[in-house]
Design a protein around this motif. Structure first.
Motif, short mmCIF file in Angstrom:
data_model
loop_
_atom_site.label_atom_id
_atom_site.label_comp_id
_atom_site.label_asym_id
_atom_site.label_seq_id
_atom_site.Cartn_x
_atom_site.Cartn_y
_atom_site.Cartn_z
N ASN A 403 0.83 -1.22 -0.05
CA ASN A 403 -0.13 0.05 0.06
C ASN A 403 0.88 1.31 -0.02
N ASN A 404 1.94 1.18 0.65
CA ASN A 404 2.82 2.36 0.61
C ASN A 404 3.61 2.55 -0.36
N ARG A 405 3.70 1.58 -1.24
CA ARG A 405 4.25 2.06 -2.88
C ARG A 405 3.63 1.97 -4.00
N ILE A 406 2.11 1.54 -3.90
CA ILE A 406 1.52 1.44 -4.93
C ILE A 406 1.38 2.60 -5.69
N ASN A 407 1.31 3.91 -5.25
CA ASN A 407 1.32 5.18 -6.02
C ASN A 407 2.54 5.81 -6.34
N LEU A 408 3.70 5.26 -6.07
CA LEU A 408 4.86 5.83 -6.20
C LEU A 408 5.25 5.44 -7.84
N PRO A 409 6.19 6.38 -8.38
CA PRO A 409 6.39 6.43 -9.71
C PRO A 409 7.43 5.28 -9.86
N LEU A 410 7.42 4.50 -11.38
CA LEU A 410 8.52 3.63 -11.49
C LEU A 410 9.81 4.40 -11.97
N LEU A 411 10.96 3.63 -11.45
CA LEU A 411 12.15 4.34 -11.81
C LEU A 411 12.90 3.58 -12.72
N SER A 412 12.50 2.59 -13.28
CA SER A 412 13.25 1.71 -14.24
C SER A 412 13.70 2.24 -15.48
N TYR A 413 14.92 1.78 -16.07
CA TYR A 413 15.38 1.98 -17.46
C TYR A 413 14.77 0.86 -18.17
N ASN A 414 14.97 0.84 -19.62
CA ASN A 414 14.31 0.00 -20.30
C ASN A 414 15.54 -0.24 -21.45
N ILE A 415 15.95 -1.47 -21.69
CA ILE A 415 16.79 -1.82 -22.88
C ILE A 415 16.33 -3.27 -23.43
N ASN A 416 16.90 -3.31 -24.73
CA ASN A 416 16.70 -4.81 -25.32
C ASN A 416 17.57 -5.69 -24.58
N PRO A 417 17.41 -7.00 -25.01
CA PRO A 417 18.37 -7.96 -24.35
C PRO A 417 19.62 -7.97 -25.24
N ASP A 418 20.40 -6.71 -25.10
CA ASP A 418 21.56 -6.93 -25.85
C ASP A 418 22.96 -6.22 -24.86
N PHE A 419 23.72 -6.98 -24.75
CA PHE A 419 24.82 -7.22 -23.61
C PHE A 419 25.69 -5.76 -23.60
N LYS A 420 25.98 -5.18 -25.26
CA LYS A 420 26.67 -4.24 -25.20
C LYS A 420 26.12 -3.13 -24.49
N LYS A 421 24.66 -2.85 -24.69
CA LYS A 421 23.91 -1.77 -24.00
C LYS A 421 23.99 -1.96 -22.37
N LEU A 422 23.99 -3.35 -21.95
CA LEU A 422 23.73 -3.46 -20.20
C LEU A 422 25.23 -3.26 -19.92
N LYS A 423 26.27 -3.54 -20.77
CA LYS A 423 27.69 -3.32 -20.20
C LYS A 423 27.95 -1.63 -20.14
N GLN A 424 27.33 -0.94 -21.03
CA GLN A 424 27.43 0.25 -21.08
C GLN A 424 26.88 1.01 -19.76
N PHE A 425 25.73 0.51 -19.51
CA PHE A 425 24.96 0.72 -18.44
C PHE A 425 25.77 0.67 -17.14
N LEU A 426 26.25 -0.66 -17.05
CA LEU A 426 26.97 -1.02 -15.95
C LEU A 426 28.29 -0.21 -15.44
N ILE A 427 28.66 0.38 -16.63
CA ILE A 427 30.06 1.18 -16.67
C ILE A 427 29.69 2.49 -16.30
N GLU A 428 28.53 3.09 -16.81
CA GLU A 428 28.41 4.40 -16.75
C GLU A 428 27.30 4.95 -15.36
N LYS A 429 26.57 4.14 -15.27
CA LYS A 429 25.37 4.54 -14.13
C LYS A 429 25.93 4.30 -12.78
#
Length: 429
Positions: A403-429
């Motif tokens: 109940n405490n979280r139901i109205n909170l905004p989602l903070l997720s990123y979104n990517i395709n299942p592409d390891f290069k994209k994930l690697k970039q995220f892991l290094i930069e974020k």
């Protein structure tokens, strides 16, 4: 505690190293070199202990002197500082063992919170750690909350977009701070494959201090052994010799932990490996062919896994103990039968959710007259509120955790299942 890599038996590490590495060379899972055994007298004494003391005793049998018993007790007490499992009567010979009374309303709280305490104990030099994990529903929330605001720990959770419930997503994708969440345009198996690719990249692994909090991590697995002893202690003594436990299975960590409890000396008569239509293991146990199919989406989404990582540990345990895999009971349940079963449970006066319903169905179908059955309640039904309410035609109240979280905004990123994209995220974020 010494552990060896199931893909390279020459790679042997201690418990601390296994916890820090997560996976060994060639993405191999770690497994104990020695399998401790307790005798009947010791078992009797252990069953008399309170949950925290007993869990410390059980875990010390695996970890030995690597962490002192005093420190281990403190870690266990902190990790398991929530309402303990509850046994609920469904019929005269079938009860539900509810494991969802932790902060994220799922059984995963036990393993994730114990792993967090182990990371704290092991990381004496306050080195930066990146926890990368994939979730099919409940792992993400448990890991996120266990490591939330933990110093020098960054958590990155991958999950299949649109394939976990809205409330599951709200539990861990609204935290922010050191918790980063990424929805992947694909299946859980795609998420899991991305995690494996990251662990295969040696330079990346070393540069960001990569670790995993999936049930592939030995600390999570060992923590789950503890609640099987709790379940056994709650069973009437006259029923203990014929106890059958039905386990909802996704990545098969929960069943692995139960089998390790049996290996340790807990006299559980039999287990039932329960899956939905993602039935790789039931088909393998039936015909001996390992033939994973494409993952399909079901209403029991945490079990939507076609290539369960922990199955290799189960096979290793059966080989080591000289047990016969044919003695492991199994079954799969379709969505339509799952829905019927949820209605049946509701008519029996119990509000359940899809994963536990699958376990109940197979237990009901396979339990013999002289046996006593437990099925594991792995998540609170409110996490699947829309699905369950539609099926049972009854409202479910949201616990405060949701109940405490139901109205909170989602903070997720979104990517395709592409390891290069994930690697970039892991290094930069």
């Amino acid at each position: 505690m010494k552990l060896y890599n199931l893909k390279n038996h020459n790679e042997k590490v201690n418990f601390s190293t296994a916890v820090k590495l997560g996976l060994g060379q060639k993405q191999g899972l770690f497994f104990p070199v020695e399998l401790p055994v307790i005798n009947n007298i010791q078992l009797s004494e252990i069953l008399k202990m309170d949950f925290i003391t007993r869990s410390t005793e059980i875990l010390s049998r695996f970890i030995y002197n690597e962490i002192s018993k005093e420190e281990l007790y403190k870690n266990v007490k902190t990790a398991f500082s929530f309402k303990q499992p509850v046994k609920v009567k469904i019929t005269n010979n079938i009860h539900c063992f509810e494991l969802f009374h932790g902060p994220t309303l799922a059984f995963k709280d036990f393993g994730a919170r114990f792993m967090a305490q182990m990371i704290l104990s092991i990381n004496k030099n306050n080195e930066s750690v990146t926890i990368l994990t994939a979730t099919s529903g409940d792992t993400g929330a448990a890991v996120a909350h266990a490591f939330y605001k933990m110093k020098n720990v960054r958590v990155i959770i991958l999950y299949p977009k649109g394939k976990i419930s809205e409330l599951q997503e709200k539990l861990f994708c609204t935290l922010g701070k050191n918790i980063k969440t990424i929805s992947i345009n694909g299946s859980f198996d795609d998420c899991q494959n991305l995690v494996k690719e990251a662990f295969n990249d040696k330079k990346l692994k070393e540069s960001i201090g990569l670790n995993s909090a999936n049930s592939i991590n030995i600390s999570r697995l060992l923590a789950q052994i503890c609640y099987y002893f709790e379940a056994f202690s709650l069973i009437p003594k006259e029923k203990r010799n014929n106890l059958v436990i039905a386990v909802p299975c996704g990545n098969f960590g929960n069943l692995t932990a139960g089998l390790l409890a049996k290996s340790l000396g807990l006299p559980i008569k039999s287990f039932i490996a329960c899956t939905n239509d993602n039935d790789t293991v039931p088909r393998f146990l039936k015909d001996g062919q390992w033939n994973p199919k494409k993952t399909v989406s079901t209403i029991s989404n945490a079990m939507d896994i076609s290539q369960p990582n922990n199955w290799t540990r189960i096979e290793e345990l059966f080989n080591r103990k000289k047990w016969n895999l044919k003695e492991l009971r199994f079954g799969s349940v379709s969505d339509s039968v799952t829905k019927e079963t949820l209605k049946e449970l509701f008519q029996l006066g119990y509000v359940s959710e899809p994963h536990a319903a699958i376990a109940f169905r197979l237990l009901r179908n396979q339990l013999k007259k002289d046996e006593f059955g437990l099925f594991l309640g792995t998540a609170h039904p409110a996490k699947f509120k829309n699905t369950v309410e539609t099926i049972i035609k009854n409202k479910i109240l949201l616990p405060n955790e949701l109940n405490n979280r139901i109205n909170l905004p989602l903070l997720s990123y979104n990517i395709n299942p592409d390891f290069k994209k994930l690697k970039q995220f892991l290094i930069e974020k």
